[in-house]
Write an enzyme that holds these catalytic residues in place. Sequence first.
Site, PDB file in Angstrom:
ATOM      1  N   GLY A  80       8.625  -7.374  11.521  1.00  0.00           N
ATOM      2  CA  GLY A  80       7.200  -7.081  11.502  1.00  0.00           C
ATOM      3  C   GLY A  80       6.503  -7.878  10.414  1.00  0.00           C
ATOM      4  O   GLY A  80       6.352  -7.411   9.284  1.00  0.00           O
ATOM      5  N   ALA A 131       0.475  -7.599   7.880  1.00  0.00           N
ATOM      6  CA  ALA A 131      -0.203  -7.478   6.595  1.00  0.00           C
ATOM      7  C   ALA A 131       0.738  -7.000   5.495  1.00  0.00           C
ATOM      8  O   ALA A 131       0.623  -7.408   4.340  1.00  0.00           O
ATOM      9  CB  ALA A 131      -1.382  -6.512   6.723  1.00  0.00           C
ATOM     10  N   GLY A 186       4.606  -6.526   5.924  1.00  0.00           N
ATOM     11  CA  GLY A 186       5.871  -7.254   5.941  1.00  0.00           C
ATOM     12  C   GLY A 186       5.718  -8.712   5.584  1.00  0.00           C
ATOM     13  O   GLY A 186       6.556  -9.283   4.870  1.00  0.00           O
ATOM     14  N   LYS A 188       2.884  10.415  -0.545  1.00  0.00           N
ATOM     15  CA  LYS A 188       2.170   9.324   0.139  1.00  0.00           C
ATOM     16  C   LYS A 188       1.194   9.881   1.168  1.00  0.00           C
ATOM     17  O   LYS A 188       0.099   9.345   1.378  1.00  0.00           O
ATOM     18  CB  LYS A 188       3.175   8.376   0.795  1.00  0.00           C
ATOM     19  CG  LYS A 188       2.525   7.153   1.459  1.00  0.00           C
ATOM     20  CD  LYS A 188       2.026   6.151   0.419  1.00  0.00           C
ATOM     21  CE  LYS A 188       1.141   5.076   1.040  1.00  0.00           C
ATOM     22  NZ  LYS A 188       1.820   4.271   2.048  1.00  0.00           N
ATOM     23  N   ASN A 213      -6.719   7.680   6.264  1.00  0.00           N
ATOM     24  CA  ASN A 213      -6.496   7.068   7.577  1.00  0.00           C
ATOM     25  C   ASN A 213      -7.187   7.874   8.669  1.00  0.00           C
ATOM     26  O   ASN A 213      -7.883   7.323   9.529  1.00  0.00           O
ATOM     27  CB  ASN A 213      -5.001   6.950   7.866  1.00  0.00           C
ATOM     28  CG  ASN A 213      -4.392   5.673   7.322  1.00  0.00           C
ATOM     29  OD1 ASN A 213      -4.691   4.581   7.787  1.00  0.00           O
ATOM     30  ND2 ASN A 213      -3.528   5.808   6.328  1.00  0.00           N
ATOM     31  N   SER A 269      -5.567   0.949   7.619  1.00  0.00           N
ATOM     32  CA  SER A 269      -4.773   0.362   8.704  1.00  0.00           C
ATOM     33  C   SER A 269      -5.032   1.083  10.018  1.00  0.00           C
ATOM     34  O   SER A 269      -5.084   0.450  11.083  1.00  0.00           O
ATOM     35  CB  SER A 269      -3.283   0.402   8.355  1.00  0.00           C
ATOM     36  OG  SER A 269      -2.852   1.734   8.154  1.00  0.00           O
TER      37      SER A 269
END
Length: 310
Positions: A10, A13, A15, A192, A200, A262
């Site tokens: 992957g 943005a 990886g 997290k 998100n 994201s």
Amino acid sequence: MSERKYAILGTGALGGFYGAKLQKVGLDVHFLLKSDYEQVSQNGLIVESKDGDFTLPQVNAYNDVAKMPKCDVVVVALKTTQNHLLSKLLPPVVKDDGVVLVLQNGLGIEEEIADIVDKVHVIGGLCFLCSNKIGAGHIRHLDYGHITLGEYAAGYSTIGITDRMVQIAHDFQTAEISIELAEDLLLGRWKKLVWNIPYNGLSVVLNARTDELMADTYTRTLVKQLMYEVKAGANSMGRTIPDSFIHTMLDYTMKMKPYRTSMKIDYDECRPLEVEAIVGNPLRKAQALGVNLPQISSLYHQLKFLDGRN
């Protein structure tokens, strides 16, 4: 220099950014790509970063895991919506006794990977990174970049800091990536989520950037309420998140550059949303233990509606 060989599954943005940083300091890195394969195999990777721009004119680029070498550390940087592919992607590329390093958002991912590959170690990485892919093989790093590492054990039992974590941390620190080692991966995952669930989710439901959510009294209150529900969810699984951590996340986001999350980018681009990993899995785990999270439940159902309609 480390002799560990890294695979990046992957090259987007996240990886692409971390993989490029590792190669930049001389580590042996191999990148799996899909739509960007032709561009990257011919022209390499471009990284614009607040820490300094750089270009890698040549990278080890692949569009098929069967062509990749067996690697010591396989970094999973795909969206969790693509995790159904991992049963085919992981076995050919990870060495026996190697490491799968999961740099994904959400909860319960390490459990799924441990069921796919045996004779390997699974480490979770919690990334606090503001980065976007702005073109094929072209990444723009806006802010932060810190990673917290924690090793997975069955049932998310706590196993402390392992030698594998220390070795991988050393490689990342050599690449000037800030690393913290956590003794408790489950606690790290829930911490997290304190950021991921409200920002998100609300960015999609309310069509707003992080700075817009923080600038308004009503949405800032809603963010805080959701954070405290995440704290309750963690508590249901025997993990304690201090109030001071919530205040720190609010302060970080207040100071952050205007950021489109994201999930918001995925929504705007009509791609599937990571609703299940980020919101659904934590919600179900808490509910299974008899803990109701009404605000998160409401957010989940709104996101499922928008995701389905999109």
